[in-house]
Design a protein around this motif. Structure first.
Motif, short mmCIF file in Angstrom:
data_model
loop_
_atom_site.label_atom_id
_atom_site.label_comp_id
_atom_site.label_asym_id
_atom_site.label_seq_id
_atom_site.Cartn_x
_atom_site.Cartn_y
_atom_site.Cartn_z
N LYS A 1 5.86 7.43 7.84
CA LYS A 1 5.19 6.11 8.23
C LYS A 1 5.12 4.92 7.36
CE LYS A 1 3.19 7.80 12.55
NZ LYS A 1 1.97 8.15 13.20
N ASN A 2 4.52 5.44 5.91
CA ASN A 2 3.98 4.26 5.19
C ASN A 2 4.89 4.35 3.97
OD1 ASN A 2 2.14 2.33 4.60
ND2 ASN A 2 1.17 3.50 3.18
N TYR A 3 5.41 5.53 3.58
CA TYR A 3 6.33 5.36 2.29
C TYR A 3 7.79 4.73 3.07
CZ TYR A 3 8.56 6.66 -2.08
OH TYR A 3 9.31 6.64 -3.36
N PHE A 4 8.20 5.45 3.71
CA PHE A 4 9.44 4.79 4.44
C PHE A 4 9.01 4.10 5.68
CE2 PHE A 4 10.85 8.78 2.37
CZ PHE A 4 11.75 8.19 1.47
N THR B 1 0.89 -1.07 0.06
CA THR B 1 -0.15 0.09 0.12
C THR B 1 0.81 1.18 -0.07
OG1 THR B 1 -0.21 -0.12 2.25
CG2 THR B 1 -2.03 -1.07 1.31
N GLY B 2 2.10 1.11 -0.21
CA GLY B 2 3.17 2.04 -0.39
C GLY B 2 3.26 3.00 -1.41
N LYS B 3 2.27 2.88 -2.22
CA LYS B 3 2.01 3.65 -3.55
C LYS B 3 1.92 5.12 -3.27
CE LYS B 3 2.27 4.25 -8.31
NZ LYS B 3 2.38 5.61 -8.11
N TYR B 4 2.47 6.13 -3.71
CA TYR B 4 2.25 7.55 -3.68
C TYR B 4 2.44 8.21 -4.95
CZ TYR B 4 2.40 7.26 1.40
OH TYR B 4 2.19 6.91 2.73
N THR B 5 1.60 9.09 -5.19
CA THR B 5 1.62 9.87 -6.75
C THR B 5 1.73 11.57 -6.34
OG1 THR B 5 0.74 8.16 -7.79
CG2 THR B 5 0.97 10.27 -8.84
N LEU B 6 2.72 11.99 -7.10
CA LEU B 6 2.56 13.69 -6.97
C LEU B 6 1.60 14.54 -7.46
CD1 LEU B 6 6.58 14.28 -8.15
CD2 LEU B 6 5.41 14.72 -5.64
N ARG C 1 -3.80 2.42 -6.54
CA ARG C 1 -2.53 2.10 -7.21
C ARG C 1 -1.73 1.18 -6.65
NH1 ARG C 1 -2.31 6.74 -11.95
NH2 ARG C 1 -2.35 8.25 -10.20
N GLY C 2 -2.00 0.82 -5.49
CA GLY C 2 -1.29 -0.21 -4.59
C GLY C 2 -1.85 -1.56 -5.07
N THR C 3 -1.46 -2.77 -4.42
CA THR C 3 -1.80 -3.93 -4.99
C THR C 3 -2.77 -4.98 -4.31
OG1 THR C 3 0.52 -3.83 -6.26
CG2 THR C 3 -0.35 -6.08 -5.72
N ARG D 1 10.78 -4.51 -0.67
CA ARG D 1 10.28 -5.30 -2.12
C ARG D 1 9.48 -4.36 -2.61
NH1 ARG D 1 10.59 -11.30 -4.06
NH2 ARG D 1 11.43 -11.61 -2.15
N GLY D 2 9.69 -3.96 -3.86
CA GLY D 2 8.73 -2.91 -4.74
C GLY D 2 8.39 -1.71 -3.72
N MET D 3 7.06 -1.56 -3.69
CA MET D 3 6.67 -0.27 -2.73
C MET D 3 6.37 -0.58 -1.38
SD MET D 3 2.45 -0.42 -3.72
CE MET D 3 2.44 -1.44 -5.42
N HIS D 4 7.11 -1.69 -0.99
CA HIS D 4 7.24 -1.99 0.42
C HIS D 4 8.71 -1.78 0.82
CE1 HIS D 4 6.96 -3.90 4.22
NE2 HIS D 4 7.74 -4.83 3.91
N ARG D 5 8.91 -0.53 1.50
CA ARG D 5 10.13 -0.18 1.87
C ARG D 5 10.51 -0.31 3.55
NH1 ARG D 5 7.12 3.25 -0.73
NH2 ARG D 5 7.27 3.28 -2.81
N ARG D 6 11.30 -1.13 3.83
CA ARG D 6 11.64 -1.03 5.09
C ARG D 6 12.96 -0.60 5.48
NH1 ARG D 6 8.24 -5.09 8.61
NH2 ARG D 6 10.00 -4.46 10.17
N ALA D 7 13.07 0.41 6.51
CA ALA D 7 14.45 0.95 6.77
C ALA D 7 15.24 -0.23 7.60
CB ALA D 7 14.21 2.29 7.62
#
Ligand SMILES: Cc1cc2nc3c(=O)[nH]c(=O)nc-3n(C[C@H](O)[C@H](O)[C@H](O)COP(=O)(O)OP(=O)(O)OC[C@H]3O[C@@H](n4cnc5c(N)ncnc54)[C@H](O)[C@@H]3O)c2cc1C
Length: 544
Positions: free
Chosen positions: A442-445, A224-229, A332-334, A503-509
C-alpha cells in the motif's frame, strides 16, 4: 527580556512563564534551547520522555553531513542536490552544512569527546547517539534552561494573533502543566505511525497536529515511503549491515534479481526487488558479502545491531535469518511542517519548527535524509529556530496581555465533538491507521485506487476520532497520540494522491514516470477538511 520563571497559581497545575518554549528534547530541541538561551531568552524545554535518551538520535550512531568550508563545498552540495529529485534548495543545503559545521566545532570547543586518528586529527562527522545526547543535556542545563522531562505537550495556546504557549501533562506526577511563552518551537520529531523502530516510541506526529490546529501548513507529506530492513521481530532498523547481504527463500534458494542474478545489497538500487519478493513470501538474509575485517568493523561500530542475532543465537555473517521492512514514516521520510522563513518560522506567528518536525524537502527533496543530512539539519534548524524564536519573543515582549486571552487549540483526541465511545480505543485507532500506511503493497508501492480506498477508510476513522475519542487525566496522551497518527496518515494519503507521478520514495504504479510538471511541493493544511495546494520550486538551483 523581562519574563521569569514563576508559579502562577496554587492549584495542582504547574504554570510557568518563558520567553521561548521548546517542545521536544531530541538534538533539534536541545540545539534550539541552547541558541535561544544564548540570545538571552528564558527558555523552558519539555520532553515526552527524557532529554538525553528519547528520540531517534539517542539510541543510534549518527553520521552527520559534515563538509568543511572550502572551494569544494559548493560541488559537494551540488552532487547531493543531484540525488534529491529536483525538489531541494541548494541555498538551504549550503547554509545548513555551514551552520552544522560551525556547531560541530562548538562541540569540540565545549569538550565533546570526538575520536581522533593516529595524527591527533579529530573525526567530527559522527556522533555516538547516547554520548551526544547526554552531552547536550548537560549543555542545555548549564545554559540555564528549565528542563521538564516526562512532560508531553498536548496542545498549543493562542491569543488569537499568535501562538502563546502550550499545555500538557506531567506523566510522573499525573498533574497538568502550562507554559505561557512569547514564542514556541516545535521539535517533536517525525511520525513513525507507531511502527516499532529504534527510538521512535514517542514519535507520533504530535507536533504536526498541534501546528495544523494553529493553522500551519505541512509540506512533503507524500514522502513517507521510506522503509529500512531489520531482522524479523526486532525493532533494529539499522540498514547499513544489509549492504553486504544476500537474500533467500526459507529453503535457502537465492532470490534472483531482474537481471537473473542473485539479489544482494539491501540498501542499494535493488531495494525495490527485495520489497517485491517480500510481498510474495518471507525473505531471509545472510550478511555473507562482508569480509572478516568488515565484520569486525560492523560489530565494533554498530554493537547494538548485533543484539537480535545474539538473542537468536546465530552468526548473521554465516546463517540465514528472516528479515522485514520497517516503515519509517516521516522519521527517515521527509514531510513535516513547512518552513516559511530562514529562521525556521512556520506560517503561524510565534511558532517555529526544527528537526524532523519540519519538512526536510529543502534539504533532501523526495529522498531520505537519514544517514547524514537529517542530523545536520537537526543541528542547524535547531540553532536557527532558537534564534528566530528568541528574537520574536524579544520583539513581542510587551504583548504580555496575551496571557489573559490565550485559549487552548487542541481538539482531536482531547475535546471530541460528540460523546466519548468507550469502545473506541487509542490502540484500535492506531491499528486501523497502520493497516493503511505500513504494508509494502500500500505504501511502498502506491497506486491511485488503493490510496483512494485507504483515504476513505481513514476519513471514516477520523470522523470517529473527532467525535468520540478522548481520555481522562494521563490517558489524554494516548488518545492525543492516536489522533496525531490518524491525522498524519490522512495528510500523507492526500498528498500521495495529489502527486500523480513517481519521484524518490513516492512510487506510483499508475504513474511510473517522473513528471517535470510535478517539480513542485505539495502543501497540505486543515485538520478536518484537508486542503491541497501546489507550490512552485522552479529555478531553485539557478538562484543558488
Ligand atoms: C535507526 C535510525 C538511525 C538514524 N541514523 C541517522 C544518521 O546516521 N544520520 C542522520 O542524519 N540521521 C539519522 N537518523 C535520523 C535522525 O535520528 C533524526 O533526523 C534526528 O533524531 C531528528 O532529531 P529531532 O530532534 O528532530 O527528533 P528526535 O531525535 O526524534 O526527538 C524528538 C523528541 O521530541 C519528543 N516529543 C515528541 N512528541 C512530544 C510531545 N508531544 N511533547 C513533548 N515532547 C515530544 C520526543 O520524546 C523526542 O525526544 C536515524 C534515524 C533512525 C530511526
Amino acid at each position: 527580556m523581562t519574563s521569569s520563571r514563576k508559579s502562577l497559581d496554587t492549584s495542582d497545575i504547574l504554570h510557568l512563564e518563558a520567553d521561548v518554549l521548546v517542545i521536544g528534547g531530541g538534538p533539534s530541541g536541545a540545539w534550539s534551547a541552547l541558541s535561544a538561551a544564548e540570545n538571552g531568552a528564558k527558555v523552558v524545554l519539555v520532553d515526552k520522555g527524557y532529554l538525553g535518551t528519547s528520540g531517534t538520535t539517542a539510541p543510534s550512531n549518527t553520521g552527520t553531513w559534515c563538509v568543511a568550508p572550502g572551494e569544494d563545498r559548493a560541488q559537494i552540495v551540488e552532487r547531493r542536490w543531484q540525488r534529491t529529485g529536483g525538489l531541494a534548495d541548494p541555498r538551504w543545503m549550503l547554509r545548513c552544512v555551514d551552520r552544522a559545521y560551525e556547531n560541530l566545532l562548538k562541540l569540540v570547543e565545549w569538550g565533546y569527546p570526538f575520536p581522533s586518528d593516529d595524527d591527533g586529527k579529530l573525526y567530527i562527522a559522527n556522533l555516538r547517539g547516547p554520548d551526544y545526547m547526554a552531552f547536550m543535556r548537560r549543555r542545555v542545563l548549564l545554559a540555564g534552561v528549565t528542563v521538564l522531562d516526562h512532560h508531553p505537550a498536548l496542545e498549543l495556546f493562542s491569543d488569537g494573533q499568535a501562538v502563546s504557549g502550550a499545555a500538557g501533562v506531567d506523566r510522573q506526577r499525573g498533574r497538568d502543566w502550562r507554559v505561557d511563552a512569547n514564542a514556541v518551537v516545535l521539535a517533536t520529531g517525525g511520525c513513525a505511525f507507531h511502527e516499532r523502530i529504534l527510538g521512535a516510541t514517542g514519535l507520533t506526529g504530535d507536533g504536526y497536529l498541534m501546528a495544523a490546529e494553529a493553522g500551519a501548513i505541512l509540506s512533503g507529506m507524500e514522502f513517507t515511503g521510506k522503509y529500512t530492513l531489520a531482522p524479523h521481530g526486532s525493532s533494529l532498523n539499522k540498514g547499513l549491515p544489509f549492504r553486504w547481504a544476500s537474500f533467500h527463500r526459507e529453503d535457502g534458494t537465492a532470490i534472483m534479481n531482474s537481471d537473473g542474478e542473485p539479489l544482494m545489497n539491501g540498501i542499494g538500487e535493488r531495494e525495490k526487488e527485495i520489497a517485491r519478493a517480500m510481498i510474495e513470501a518471507p525473505v531471509y538474509a545472510v550478511l555473507d558479502q562482508a569480509e572478516p575485517a568488515l565484520q569486525d568493523w560492523l560489530r565494533q561500530g554498530q554493537p547494538n545491531c548485533f543484539v537480535p542475532y545474539n538473542r537468536m543465537g546465530i552468526d548473521p555473517f554465516k546463517e540465514m535469518f528472516r528479515v522485514t521492512f520497517k516503515a519509517e514514516g516521516t522519521v527517515r521520510g521527509t514531510g513535516g511542517i513547512r518552513v516559511a522563513g530562514s529562521d525556521c518560522a512556520t506560517d503561524v506567528p510565534g511558532l517555529y519548527v526544527a528537526g524532523d518536525a519540519a519538512s526536510r524537502e529543502n534539504m533532501t527533496g523526495s529522498t531520505s535524509g537519514g544517514g547524514a543530512v537529517n542530523s545536520s539539519w537537526a543541528i542547524a534548524s535547531g540553532w536557527w529556530s532558537g534564534q528566530g524564536a528568541s528574537h520574536y519573543a524579544k520583539r513581542n515582549a510587551s504583548r504580555g496581555a496575551f496571557r489573559a486571552v490565550s485559549k487552548p487549540l487542541g481538539e482531536a483526541g482531547l475535546r471530541p465533538a460528540g460523546s466519548v465511545k468507550s469502545g473506541l480505543t487509542a490502540k484500535d485507532v492506531i491499528s486501523s491507521v497502520q493497516a493503511e500506511v505500513l504494508p509494502l503493497d500500500k505504501n511502498y508501492f502506491r497506486d491511485g485506487n488503493r490510496l483512494e480506498a485507504s483515504r476513505e477508510k481513514l476519513d471514516g476513522l477520523w470522523n470517529d476520532v473527532r467525535h468520540h475519542l478522548a481520555g481522562e487525566g494521563p490517558e489524554r496522551l494516548p488518545a492525543r497520540e492516536a489522533a496525531s497518527i490518524a491525522a498524519a496518515g490522512r495528510w500523507s494519503l492526500n498528498a500521495a494522491l495529489a502527486r500523480q507521478e513517481s519521484r524518490g520514495m513516492h512510487r506510483r504504479a499508475d504513474f511510473k514516470a517522473t513528471d517535470q510538471a510535478f517539480t513542485r511541493a505539495v502543501l497540505v493544511s486543515g485538520v478536518d477538511d484537508i486542503r491541497i495546494e501546489a507550490a512552485p520550486v522552479e529555478n531553485r538551483r539557478e538562484r543558488a
